[in-house]
Design an enzyme around this catalytic site. Sequence first.
Site, PDB file in Angstrom:
ATOM      1  N   ILE A 177      29.371  50.030  32.363  1.00 31.85           N
ATOM      2  CA  ILE A 177      28.674  49.429  33.383  1.00 31.85           C
ATOM      3  C   ILE A 177      28.619  50.128  34.651  1.00 31.85           C
ATOM      4  CG2 ILE A 177      29.369  47.496  35.224  1.00 31.85           C
ATOM      5  CD1 ILE A 177      30.912  45.855  33.026  1.00 31.85           C
ATOM      6  N   ASP A 215      36.537  59.075  37.164  1.00 33.75           N
ATOM      7  CA  ASP A 215      36.810  58.452  35.878  1.00 33.75           C
ATOM      8  C   ASP A 215      38.035  59.330  35.412  1.00 33.75           C
ATOM      9  OD1 ASP A 215      35.238  56.557  33.663  1.00 33.75           O
ATOM     10  OD2 ASP A 215      37.034  57.611  32.951  1.00 33.75           O
ATOM     11  N   SER A 230      35.828  44.247  38.004  1.00 28.62           N
ATOM     12  CA  SER A 230      36.469  44.542  36.537  1.00 28.62           C
ATOM     13  C   SER A 230      37.206  43.653  36.290  1.00 28.62           C
ATOM     14  CB  SER A 230      36.987  45.897  36.749  1.00 28.62           C
ATOM     15  OG  SER A 230      37.856  46.191  37.440  1.00 28.62           O
ATOM     16  N   ASP A 245      35.153  39.111  41.917  1.00 25.83           N
ATOM     17  CA  ASP A 245      34.692  38.358  41.060  1.00 25.83           C
ATOM     18  C   ASP A 245      35.861  38.063  40.001  1.00 25.83           C
ATOM     19  OD1 ASP A 245      32.582  37.121  39.496  1.00 25.83           O
ATOM     20  OD2 ASP A 245      32.722  38.793  37.955  1.00 25.83           O
ATOM     21  N   GLU A 298      43.438  33.413  37.101  1.00 25.26           N
ATOM     22  CA  GLU A 298      42.300  32.463  37.038  1.00 25.26           C
ATOM     23  C   GLU A 298      42.318  31.302  36.377  1.00 25.26           C
ATOM     24  OE1 GLU A 298      39.097  34.734  35.434  1.00 25.26           O
ATOM     25  OE2 GLU A 298      39.399  36.466  36.879  1.00 25.26           O
ATOM     26  N   HIS A 338      34.204  34.844  38.457  1.00 27.66           N
ATOM     27  CA  HIS A 338      34.413  35.756  37.198  1.00 27.66           C
ATOM     28  C   HIS A 338      33.078  35.442  36.484  1.00 27.66           C
ATOM     29  CE1 HIS A 338      37.078  37.830  34.031  1.00 27.66           C
ATOM     30  NE2 HIS A 338      35.817  38.319  33.819  1.00 27.66           N
ATOM     31  N   ILE A 339      31.832  35.514  37.064  1.00 29.27           N
ATOM     32  CA  ILE A 339      30.533  35.255  36.529  1.00 29.27           C
ATOM     33  C   ILE A 339      29.614  36.739  36.437  1.00 29.27           C
ATOM     34  CG2 ILE A 339      30.153  32.913  37.102  1.00 29.27           C
ATOM     35  CD1 ILE A 339      28.605  33.939  39.772  1.00 29.27           C
ATOM     36  N   GLY A 340      30.385  37.758  36.681  1.00 22.86           N
ATOM     37  CA  GLY A 340      29.600  39.050  36.569  1.00 22.86           C
ATOM     38  C   GLY A 340      28.768  39.101  35.037  1.00 22.86           C
ATOM     39  N   GLY A 341      29.235  39.002  34.190  1.00 25.61           N
ATOM     40  CA  GLY A 341      28.471  38.806  32.891  1.00 25.61           C
ATOM     41  C   GLY A 341      27.890  37.496  32.314  1.00 25.61           C
TER      42      GLY A 341
END
Length: 356
Positions: A158, A177, A235, A260, A265, A288-291
């Site tokens: 991502i 990273d 994430s 998100d 949750e 939690h709708i990122g994907g």
Amino acid sequence: MMIDQIKVRVLLLESVHSDAVSRLEAEGYHVESVSGALDEADLIKRIPGVHLLGIRSRTRVTAKVLEAADSLVAVGAFCIGTDQIDLRATSRAGVTVFNAPFCNTRSVAELAIAEIIMMTRRLAEKNALMHAGVWDKCAEGAHEIRGRRLGIVGYGNIGTQLSVIAENLGMHVSYYDTADKLALSNARRCATLEELLETSDFVTLHVDGRASNAAFFGAEQFKRMRPGSLFLNLSRGICVDHLALRDALTSGHLAGAAVDVFPQEPNGRGDEFRSELRGLPNVILTPHIGGSTEEAQSTIGTFVATKFVNLINEGDTSLCVTPPELAAASLPNRGRPGTLGPQWRQILRRREHLTR
Ligand code: NAI
């Protein structure tokens, strides 16, 4: 009955996308679809005789389920995470596990871009005021994203995709990273997280959910961020200390945030959502709708279904989550269309032995 004439039986739970069903039915497999998740007891009842099990995040594949799975060859997680599967038990039972690690990458990156622009133009606040009948026309606190620096923490599937899109919109990109990652295009690698925090206008988290990332972003990290900067987390909820985020926002140190994912949750749609971040005007909250796009669900469906087909027909386990890796060359025989080929005889015998 000859084992090579057994029709491949597939059980798909949790409304796996219809593209997966079409892909598997086109192979001649017998597919049963269930709209919701099954609990352990119900899954134990349904699993005998099933060769391929498809789930999403809410069905738990436990050691007990696997004990009852006398014919199971593979489990497909039609999502990214595999925490819901007892991977030790699947490995012990010789069941291959697949997931869809990058099918919704683009959807997450697009939501991050949308939120970056929304926050930079203060759209959430303007929208709320308009709905309350207030015409707040002013340029104060509204900016362009062009020329601003985006700091990406976690430069994986991502993070890298976001990096490319952001540069195309005229942003500068830095990333940090823990692993060695090649910089795409003009992105600048930061040697430390601190360097990234101190030099970015936006900080966005795209790290994975490994245990050491629990609450790794807290008061100290928010303090290091530039005054007036913006924060995003799409994430994992556990990565961020939300009380510290709330303090950074209410003190005015951060200008806004988009979140998100949350440490806890709600289980299902319509359930109450509790969070320290509720009620803050400069925070965009999403469930939690990122994907979660139709495109991503369709791609996931086709991707995992194809993994199933390649496994049955070719013994191909590429991109599987856990062993066993099967060498395709050692499984040369195919059965008639839609049936288990003789190459599976040995594997199923072993399963019979294990579950007896
Ligand atoms: P990935 O595994 O491709 O990339 C993660 C990167 O983070 C790796 O390069 C890793 O080395 C790095 N990393 C791990 N810990 C780090 C740390 N403490 N500091 C810096 N770098 C660190 O994962 P991918 O596919 O890019 O997904 C990223 C995250 O997004 C995952 O947590 C995933 O669960 C989440 N996700 C969220 C979705 C949503 O709906 N909001 C949908 C899809 C994924």
